[in-house]
Design a protein around this motif. Structure first.
Motif, PDB file in Angstrom:
ATOM      1  N   VAL A   4      11.258   5.219  -4.720  1.00 10.24           N
ATOM      2  CA  VAL A   4      10.675   4.331  -4.116  1.00 10.24           C
ATOM      3  C   VAL A   4       9.483   3.889  -5.116  1.00 10.24           C
ATOM      4  O   VAL A   4       9.358   2.495  -5.191  1.00 10.24           O
ATOM      5  CB  VAL A   4       9.992   4.544  -2.685  1.00 10.24           C
ATOM      6  N   ARG A   5       8.549   4.679  -5.409  1.00 12.41           N
ATOM      7  CA  ARG A   5       7.327   4.459  -6.230  1.00 12.41           C
ATOM      8  C   ARG A   5       7.849   3.929  -7.570  1.00 12.41           C
ATOM      9  O   ARG A   5       7.374   2.732  -8.195  1.00 12.41           O
ATOM     10  CB  ARG A   5       6.688   5.589  -6.484  1.00 12.41           C
ATOM     11  N   THR A   6       9.067   4.260  -8.254  1.00  6.46           N
ATOM     12  CA  THR A   6       9.678   3.811  -9.288  1.00  6.46           C
ATOM     13  C   THR A   6      10.194   2.228  -9.302  1.00  6.46           C
ATOM     14  O   THR A   6       9.780   1.549 -10.282  1.00  6.46           O
ATOM     15  CB  THR A   6      10.621   4.773 -10.049  1.00  6.46           C
ATOM     16  N   ARG A   7      10.780   1.887  -7.954  1.00  4.84           N
ATOM     17  CA  ARG A   7      11.147   0.708  -7.929  1.00  4.84           C
ATOM     18  C   ARG A   7      10.043  -0.404  -7.837  1.00  4.84           C
ATOM     19  O   ARG A   7       9.953  -1.344  -8.405  1.00  4.84           O
ATOM     20  CB  ARG A   7      12.112   0.577  -6.449  1.00  4.84           C
ATOM     21  N   GLY A   8       8.813   0.260  -7.042  1.00  4.97           N
ATOM     22  CA  GLY A   8       7.463  -0.502  -6.976  1.00  4.97           C
ATOM     23  C   GLY A   8       6.932  -0.775  -8.442  1.00  4.97           C
ATOM     24  O   GLY A   8       6.654  -2.060  -8.728  1.00  4.97           O
ATOM     25  N   VAL A   9       7.052   0.134  -9.066  1.00  5.26           N
ATOM     26  CA  VAL A   9       6.291  -0.012 -10.598  1.00  5.26           C
ATOM     27  C   VAL A   9       7.122  -1.175 -11.343  1.00  5.26           C
ATOM     28  O   VAL A   9       6.680  -2.074 -11.867  1.00  5.26           O
ATOM     29  CB  VAL A   9       6.266   1.340 -11.306  1.00  5.26           C
ATOM     30  N   ALA A 230       7.151  -6.841  -3.211  1.00  8.01           N
ATOM     31  CA  ALA A 230       7.853  -5.590  -3.096  1.00  8.01           C
ATOM     32  C   ALA A 230       7.021  -4.494  -3.705  1.00  8.01           C
ATOM     33  O   ALA A 230       7.263  -3.223  -3.197  1.00  8.01           O
ATOM     34  CB  ALA A 230       9.119  -5.641  -3.859  1.00  8.01           C
ATOM     35  N   GLY A 231       6.221  -4.725  -4.726  1.00  7.98           N
ATOM     36  CA  GLY A 231       5.626  -3.602  -5.389  1.00  7.98           C
ATOM     37  C   GLY A 231       4.329  -3.255  -4.354  1.00  7.98           C
ATOM     38  O   GLY A 231       4.143  -1.958  -4.179  1.00  7.98           O
ATOM     39  N   LEU A 232       3.700  -4.187  -3.682  1.00 10.97           N
ATOM     40  CA  LEU A 232       2.737  -3.767  -2.706  1.00 10.97           C
ATOM     41  C   LEU A 232       3.255  -2.971  -1.514  1.00 10.97           C
ATOM     42  O   LEU A 232       2.518  -2.221  -0.972  1.00 10.97           O
ATOM     43  CB  LEU A 232       2.331  -5.271  -2.057  1.00 10.97           C
ATOM     44  N   LYS A 233       4.611  -3.073  -1.454  1.00 11.13           N
ATOM     45  CA  LYS A 233       4.984  -2.350  -0.120  1.00 11.13           C
ATOM     46  C   LYS A 233       5.297  -0.867  -0.554  1.00 11.13           C
ATOM     47  O   LYS A 233       5.360  -0.039   0.272  1.00 11.13           O
ATOM     48  CB  LYS A 233       6.632  -2.924   0.131  1.00 11.13           C
TER      49      LYS A 233
END
Length: 294
Positions: A4-9, A230-233
Motif C-alpha cells: 500500500v505504501r509503495t503504491r502511494g509513493v 491516492a497518495g494521501l490515502k
C-alpha cells in the motif's frame, strides 16, 4: 515497505512529474497570458471535472465531512494557484517552482504539527532537510531573482501545505481520496470565478491560450490530483509533501530541454540532493513501536 505504501509513493511521484510540466506549459503559451487568469481558469475547469468524477463514483453519497476543513483546503488551492503562476512569471520556471515546492513540505509539516501536535518523524526531517538544501542550490543557480516572485512562490508553498493537510484530514475521516480533491477544488473554483471574470480574457481568448488552459486543467490538475489523492490515502501529509519535491527537478529539466535554459553545476548538484532526499524517504522502514499513520 508495504504494498500500500509503495503504491502511494509511486502515485505521488507520478503526480509530481505531471505537476512539473505546469510552469513550462505556461511559458509555451502566448506571451500575453495573465498568470492570475491562468491560475483561475485552471481551477475552475478542473474543479468542475473533479466534482463530476467524484459525484459519478458515489463519493458524496451518505458521506460526512467538515466544511471548515473543506474551505481551508479550498483557500489553500486558491493561494497555491495564484501564487505559483505569479511566481513563475516573475522569477522564471526553475526559481518559481523550486521555491513554491521547496517550501511546501515545511509548511505542510508545520500545519500538521499545529493541528495534531505530532512531530514529524526523524526520517521526514532528514529527507526534507536534504531536499530543501537541493532546492536552495537550484534556486541559487537561477541567476537574478525577483523577490516579489519569491514572495508569491512562498505564498504558493503555504497554500500547498494547507490543502495537503486538509485533504489528508478529509480522507482520514472517511472521505474518498477523489471526493476530497473534488470538494477542495470545487469550492476553490467558486472562489476563483470572480478572479477569472476580473482578469478575463488575460490571453485565454486565443486558440493557443485556451489549449494551454485545457492542458493545465486536465493533465497536471485532474489526473495529477487524482494520483495525489491516492497518495494521501496511503501516506502522511508531510511525507506526500516531501515526495512532491520531485516536481522542481522535473521543472528544471524541462526548462533546460524545452525552454533552452542554461544547465549549470548548481542545477546538477541541486537535482542530485533533491533526489537523495526522496530516496531516503522511500527506503523501507524498520519495525517500530509507533507507526506512521497510514
Amino acid at each position: 515497505m508495504t504494498a500500500v505504501r509503495t503504491r502511494g509513493v509511486l502515485a505521488v511521484l507520478a503526480a509530481a512529474v505531471l505537476f512539473g510540466t505546469t510552469g513550462t506549459a505556461q511559458e509555451l503559451g502566448p506571451g500575453g497570458l495573465d498568470p492570475l487568469a491562468v491560475g483561475a481558469v485552471r481551477v475552475v475547469l478542473a474543479g468542475v471535472v473533479l466534482v463530476a468524477v467524484a459525484w459519478l463514483l458515489g463519493a458524496y453519497r451518505d458521506a460526512r465531512f467538515s466544511w471548515p476543513v473543506v474551505v481551508a483546503g479550498a483557500v489553500g488551492v486558491v493561494a497555491y494557484q495564484l501564487g505559483f503562476f505569479t511566481g513563475v512569471r516573475l522569477s522564471g520556471v526553475a526559481v518559481g517552482t523550486v521555491v513554491a515546492l521547496g517550501s511546501g513540505p515545511v509548511w505542510a509539516g508545520v500545519v500538521e504539527w499545529l493541528l495534531t501536535r505530532r512531530t514529524p518523524s526523524p526520517r521526514w526531517l532528514g529527507a526534507t532537510a536534504l531536499a530543501i538544501v537541493g532546492v536552495a542550490v537550484l534556486t541559487g543557480g537561477g541567476g537574478g531573482v525577483s523577490w516579489l516572485g519569491v514572495a508569491a512562490s512562498l505564498l504558493a508553498g503555504l497554500g500547498y501545505g494547507v490543502y495537503t493537510v486538509a485533504g489528508s484530514r478529509l480522507i482520514a475521516h472517511g472521505q474518498r481520496s477523489y471526493g476530497a480533491m473534488g470538494l477542495m477544488f470545487g469550492v476553490g473554483a467558486v472562489l476563483l470565478v470572480p478572479v477569472l471574470v476580473w482578469r478575463w480574457p488575460g490571453g485565454l481568448d486565443s486558440a493557443s491560450g485556451m489549449t494551454i488552459a485545457l492542458y493545465l486543467a486536465l493533465v497536471p490538475t485532474v489526473v495529477a490530483y487524482l494520483l495525489f489523492g491516492a497518495g494521501l490515502k496511503a501516506l502522511p501529509a508531510a511525507t506526500v509533501a516531501t515526495l512532491t519535491l520531485t516536481e522542481p527537478v522535473v521543472a528544471t529539466a524541462l526548462g533546460v530541454l524545452v525552454l533552452g535554459e542554461e544547465i549549470t553545476t548548481a542545477t546538477v548538484v541541486g537535482g542530485v540532493l533533491v533526489l537523495g532526499g526522496l530516496s531516503l524517504l522511500a527506503l523501507p522502514s524498520r519495525p517500530q513501536l509507533v507507526l506512521d499513520r497510514q
